[in-house]
Motif scaffolding. Structure first.
Motif, PDB file in Angstrom:
ATOM      1  N   VAL A   4       0.924  -1.342   0.067  1.00  0.00           N
ATOM      2  CA  VAL A   4      -0.194   0.232   0.162  1.00  0.00           C
ATOM      3  C   VAL A   4       0.917   1.247  -0.058  1.00  0.00           C
ATOM      4  N   ALA A   5       0.625   2.259  -0.907  1.00  0.00           N
ATOM      5  CA  ALA A   5       1.269   3.215  -0.878  1.00  0.00           C
ATOM      6  C   ALA A   5       0.332   4.614  -0.368  1.00  0.00           C
ATOM      7  N   ASP A   6       1.220   5.606   0.136  1.00  0.00           N
ATOM      8  CA  ASP A   6       0.424   6.916   0.658  1.00  0.00           C
ATOM      9  C   ASP A   6       0.611   7.768  -0.429  1.00  0.00           C
ATOM     10  N   ARG A   7      -0.552   8.198  -1.166  1.00  0.00           N
ATOM     11  CA  ARG A   7      -0.097   9.157  -2.301  1.00  0.00           C
ATOM     12  C   ARG A   7      -0.087  10.745  -1.938  1.00  0.00           C
ATOM     13  N   TRP A  38      -4.932   6.437  -0.507  1.00  0.00           N
ATOM     14  CA  TRP A  38      -4.181   5.135  -0.609  1.00  0.00           C
ATOM     15  C   TRP A  38      -4.439   4.373  -1.595  1.00  0.00           C
ATOM     16  N   GLN A  39      -3.182   3.841  -2.232  1.00  0.00           N
ATOM     17  CA  GLN A  39      -2.982   3.059  -3.352  1.00  0.00           C
ATOM     18  C   GLN A  39      -2.549   1.683  -3.146  1.00  0.00           C
ATOM     19  N   ALA A  40      -3.398   0.880  -3.542  1.00  0.00           N
ATOM     20  CA  ALA A  40      -3.007  -0.641  -3.488  1.00  0.00           C
ATOM     21  C   ALA A  40      -2.244  -1.096  -4.800  1.00  0.00           C
ATOM     22  N   ARG A  41      -1.063  -1.755  -4.580  1.00  0.00           N
ATOM     23  CA  ARG A  41      -0.202  -2.005  -5.752  1.00  0.00           C
ATOM     24  C   ARG A  41       0.123  -3.470  -5.592  1.00  0.00           C
ATOM     25  N   THR A  56      -9.250   4.411   2.561  1.00  0.00           N
ATOM     26  CA  THR A  56      -8.657   4.309   4.052  1.00  0.00           C
ATOM     27  C   THR A  56      -7.468   2.983   3.687  1.00  0.00           C
ATOM     28  N   LYS A  57      -6.551   3.288   4.405  1.00  0.00           N
ATOM     29  CA  LYS A  57      -5.533   2.097   4.132  1.00  0.00           C
ATOM     30  C   LYS A  57      -5.921   0.633   4.352  1.00  0.00           C
TER      31      LYS A  57
END
Length: 421
Positions: A4-7, A38-41, A56-57
């Motif tokens: 997970v990345a915090d944009r 939050w970005q799911a990769r 949300t995370k």
């Protein structure tokens, strides 16, 4: 494994950059406050990165867990795949995947263009619901006024489109799953019997038409198959005709050309009778086939070696039926006659299917259901006759003391009468 990345915040801020005013200990990125944070990769099964945004995370982490589990079980779908529109999937993916000839492509595309694209063309594949699928099928008769076999045919095309989307992992499940297809209403065929076929042949005003009509009745070949028959496709010794193409009118013009059959099932080695062999031999001897050019070796041609167009043959049959005093018939009626003879003789449905070049046996059973029912009665009569005691009446026949059948005293042409012959 995904992450997970915090944009909204920088992962590696430069020294001296100011702290984020909303989140202590972090440095704001250019995307701060814009869209979901939050970005799911994660990587798809082919190693390509897939991303999605979440508020949300915890939601992003759940998405990664779900997608990783789907990859491990082989049920993973590209979340973006289902966003393709119905029109684009139908024309760019489904239609090219069909193993059909050019004329069938035109037919399939026409049905999709007329009845599907106006309704769902710009909708995403994943957006179609089962309730909408059922309503669309109803619209084929209610809105578009289709009848007979056409509602089922058009629905079959569209149902196969969504089935392919499932196989291609564009959608998880077809909206047509659990939705019954429109009832297939087959028109009942009434084939001419042998006497009527003989009557039509005898009335033919040219030997060409008489030979062509008789061969059609003896082989069940389609109009295009028989008009496109060439000498090199006749195995005289084995008494077999190789059926692998047909004569059709070229698209958009009045000229004729050879084309593939509609389906692979149409390609067949068709056994023929000695009568058919003699008929072909006599016709070719009296009317030699062209020796060169595009139509070299063609068995049935007009004067000058020209191919016979559908309209010309239909006109010839119409006028012949009038001259014979018979009811109007179409070339396909000879094909139905051929099928009725095979069925009446007790031929297996699968054999009838192969002889006719039908795609599947269900087509044969649907088209000739009433003829198979008549054949069932013949089976009962045969068994009754075999097991009857001397002196017992079987149908309208009586057995003698020796077990033989006593001919009926009144005229009749039914199945039992034929058994006595």
């Amino acid at each position: 494994m995904g992450y997970v990345a915090d944009r909204w915040h920088k992962t590696r801020p430069n020294p001296g950059e100011p702290e984020c005013g909303q989140h202590k200990g972090m440095v704001a990125s250019a995307a701060h406050g814009k869209g979901k944070r939050w970005q799911a990769r994660y990587d798809d099964p082919n190693g390509r990165e897939v991303t999605s945004l979440w508020a949300t995370k915890a939601e992003a982490e759940r998405e990664i867990t779900k997608q990783e589990a789907a990859k491990s079980t082989g049920s993973w779908l590209d979340p973006k795949a289902g966003r393709v529109t119905v029109e684009r999937f139908a024309l760019d993916t489904w239609l090219p995947a069909q193993s059909i000839n050019e004329r069938s492509v035109t037919e399939y595309k026409g049905a999709i263009t007329r009845y599907l694209i106006p309704e769902w063309g710009q909708r995403e594949m994943r957006s179609i619901k089962p309730s909408e699928a059922g309503a669309w099928q109803q619209s084929l008769t209610v809105k578009y006024g289709l009848s007979g076999v056409y509602p089922n045919r058009v629905a079959r095309y569209v149902r196969s489109l969504f089935k392919l989307a499932v196989i291609d992992r564009v959608i998880h499940v077809s909206p047509f799953d659990g939705i019954k297809a429109p009832i297939l209403v087959e028109s009942v065929v009434h084939p001419p019997d042998v006497a009527e076929v003989r009557q039509i042949i005898a009335a033919a005003y040219k030997p060409l038409w008489g030979a062509l009509f008789e061969l059609a009745a003896l082989t069940g070949l389609r109009s295009g198959e028989i008009r496109g028959l060439t000498v090199n496709r006749i195995d005289w010794l084995r008494r077999v005709i190789r059926v692998d193409r047909q004569l059709v009118q070229a698209k958009g013009v009045s000229t004729m050309e050879f084309d593939d059959l509609k389906s692979g099932a149409g390609r067949r080695d068709l056994p023929i009778t000695q009568r058919a062999v003699d008929l072909l031999a006599a016709h070719i001897a009296a009317h030699p086939s062209p020796t060169d050019g595009q139509w070299a070796g063609m068995v049935f041609t007009l004067p000058g070696g020209k191919p016979i167009q559908t309209s010309t043959l239909d006109w010839a049959l119409k006028n012949t039926c009038t001259k014979a005093g018979a009811q109007p018939r179409h070339m396909h009626d000879f094909r139905h006659h051929y099928a009725s003879v095979l069925i009446g003789g007790g031929e297996n449905p699968k054999v009838v299917q192969r002889r006719l070049g039908h795609k599947d046996v269900m087509t044969t059973l649907r088209t000739y259901a009433h003829l198979f029912a008549e054949a069932e009665q013949k089976t009962r009569d045969v068994l009754d006759a075999a097991w009857a005691e001397p002196g017992e009446t079987v149908g309208d026949a009586e057995l003698s003391e020796t077990g033989g059948r006593i001919p009926e005293s009144r005229p009749g042409s039914g199945v039992v009468a034929q058994l006595r012959a």
